[in-house]
Design a protein around this motif. Structure first.
Motif, short mmCIF file in Angstrom:
data_model
loop_
_atom_site.label_atom_id
_atom_site.label_comp_id
_atom_site.label_asym_id
_atom_site.label_seq_id
_atom_site.Cartn_x
_atom_site.Cartn_y
_atom_site.Cartn_z
N UNK A 41 -27.93 47.23 -23.03
CA UNK A 41 -28.57 46.12 -23.74
C UNK A 41 -30.07 46.19 -23.50
N UNK A 42 -30.84 46.15 -24.57
CA UNK A 42 -32.30 46.17 -24.48
C UNK A 42 -32.79 44.78 -24.83
N UNK A 43 -33.54 44.19 -23.92
CA UNK A 43 -33.80 42.75 -24.00
C UNK A 43 -35.28 42.45 -23.76
N UNK A 44 -35.92 41.73 -24.67
CA UNK A 44 -37.29 41.27 -24.38
C UNK A 44 -37.26 40.26 -23.24
N UNK A 45 -38.26 40.30 -22.38
CA UNK A 45 -38.31 39.30 -21.29
C UNK A 45 -38.52 37.89 -21.86
N UNK A 46 -39.26 37.81 -22.94
CA UNK A 46 -39.50 36.51 -23.59
C UNK A 46 -38.19 35.99 -24.15
N UNK A 47 -37.90 34.73 -23.88
CA UNK A 47 -36.67 34.15 -24.42
C UNK A 47 -36.86 33.84 -25.91
N UNK A 48 -36.21 34.64 -26.74
CA UNK A 48 -36.17 34.41 -28.19
C UNK A 48 -34.70 34.28 -28.52
N UNK A 49 -34.30 33.24 -29.19
CA UNK A 49 -32.87 32.99 -29.42
C UNK A 49 -32.21 34.11 -30.24
N UNK A 50 -32.76 34.41 -31.39
CA UNK A 50 -32.17 35.45 -32.24
C UNK A 50 -33.25 36.01 -33.16
N UNK A 51 -32.87 36.99 -33.96
CA UNK A 51 -33.79 37.56 -34.95
C UNK A 51 -34.40 36.47 -35.83
N UNK A 52 -33.63 35.43 -36.09
CA UNK A 52 -34.12 34.33 -36.93
C UNK A 52 -35.34 33.62 -36.36
N UNK A 53 -35.54 33.77 -35.06
CA UNK A 53 -36.61 33.04 -34.38
C UNK A 53 -37.86 33.89 -34.14
N UNK A 54 -37.85 35.11 -34.65
CA UNK A 54 -39.03 35.96 -34.49
C UNK A 54 -40.22 35.39 -35.24
N UNK A 89 -26.56 38.63 -35.04
CA UNK A 89 -27.41 37.47 -35.30
C UNK A 89 -26.57 36.22 -35.56
N UNK A 90 -26.69 35.29 -34.63
CA UNK A 90 -26.00 34.00 -34.68
C UNK A 90 -24.47 34.18 -34.69
N UNK A 91 -23.77 33.10 -34.62
CA UNK A 91 -22.32 33.16 -34.37
C UNK A 91 -21.57 33.98 -35.40
N UNK A 92 -21.90 33.76 -36.66
CA UNK A 92 -21.22 34.49 -37.73
C UNK A 92 -21.49 35.98 -37.69
N UNK A 93 -22.57 36.36 -37.02
CA UNK A 93 -22.91 37.77 -36.89
C UNK A 93 -22.43 38.36 -35.58
N UNK A 94 -21.64 37.57 -34.83
CA UNK A 94 -21.06 38.09 -33.60
C UNK A 94 -21.94 37.92 -32.37
N UNK A 95 -22.99 37.10 -32.47
CA UNK A 95 -23.84 36.90 -31.29
C UNK A 95 -23.21 35.84 -30.37
N UNK A 96 -23.09 36.22 -29.10
CA UNK A 96 -22.52 35.31 -28.10
C UNK A 96 -23.54 34.89 -27.07
N UNK A 97 -24.51 35.78 -26.82
CA UNK A 97 -25.58 35.44 -25.87
C UNK A 97 -26.84 35.20 -26.70
N UNK A 98 -27.34 33.97 -26.63
CA UNK A 98 -28.43 33.57 -27.52
C UNK A 98 -29.79 33.82 -26.89
N UNK A 99 -29.98 35.06 -26.51
CA UNK A 99 -31.27 35.62 -26.10
C UNK A 99 -31.31 36.98 -26.77
N UNK A 100 -32.20 37.13 -27.70
CA UNK A 100 -32.27 38.34 -28.54
C UNK A 100 -32.07 39.62 -27.74
N UNK A 101 -31.21 40.50 -28.24
CA UNK A 101 -30.97 41.78 -27.58
C UNK A 101 -30.50 42.82 -28.59
N UNK A 102 -30.76 44.06 -28.22
CA UNK A 102 -30.38 45.22 -29.03
C UNK A 102 -29.32 45.99 -28.25
N UNK A 103 -28.16 46.22 -28.88
CA UNK A 103 -27.12 47.04 -28.25
C UNK A 103 -27.39 48.51 -28.55
N UNK A 104 -27.38 49.33 -27.54
CA UNK A 104 -27.41 50.79 -27.70
C UNK A 104 -26.04 51.30 -27.28
#
Ligand code: 5GP
Ligand code: ZN
Length: 108
Positions: A41-54, A89-104
């Motif tokens: 998981x690649x994660x910004x240190x800044x707490x951003x909820x999801x892509x929608x909040x960029x 992205x968000x619940x319908x997109x399968x997001x469970x942890x609401x701190x933006x992250x990229x799965x590799x």
């Protein structure tokens, strides 16, 4: 830092994780419940909820995240065999942890 956010806790060091990278703005650690031989998981240190909040100002941060994905894929030896980069992205997109992250994910 959101005190109830597990990824903020991992970034702060109050919750353990297996880190593969820590920089000034982004971190990478192994997924606790991997869905592939390599699942990081690649994660910004800044707490951003999801892509929608960029915001516009987050552009360099997102670029850094993707460049880090490329670097870690090389280090993990899966660059040539191939891998997926996934952002839920968000619940319908399968997001469970609401701190933006990229799965590799890769290494099959
Ligand atoms: P999402 O579904 O939100 O995109 O992905 C969340 C990911 O975080 C899941 O793949 C899950 O296994 C992982 N995860 C959840 N809690 C923890 C944790 O405490 N530590 C680590 N390393 N990964 C976690
Ligand atoms: Zn957070």
């Amino acid at each position: 830092m959101e005190k109830d956010c597990i990824f903020c806790q991992i970034i702060e060091g109050t919750k353990p994780a297996s880190f593969v990278f820590e920089g000034d703005r982004v971190v990478a650690f192994k997924d606790a419940n991997p869905s592939a031989p390599v699942h990081i998981l690649l994660v910004p240190k800044k707490h951003i909820r999801s892509i929608n909040d960029l915001t516009e100002g987050d552009q360099p941060l997102m670029a850094e995240l993707f460049m880090l994905a490329k670097k870690i894929a090389q280090e993990q030896g899966i660059a040539q065999s191939g891998y997926k980069l996934v952002i839920n992205v968000e619940r319908g997109g399968g997001q469970y942890v609401f701190h933006l992250h990229l799965h590799l994910v890769g290494g099959w």
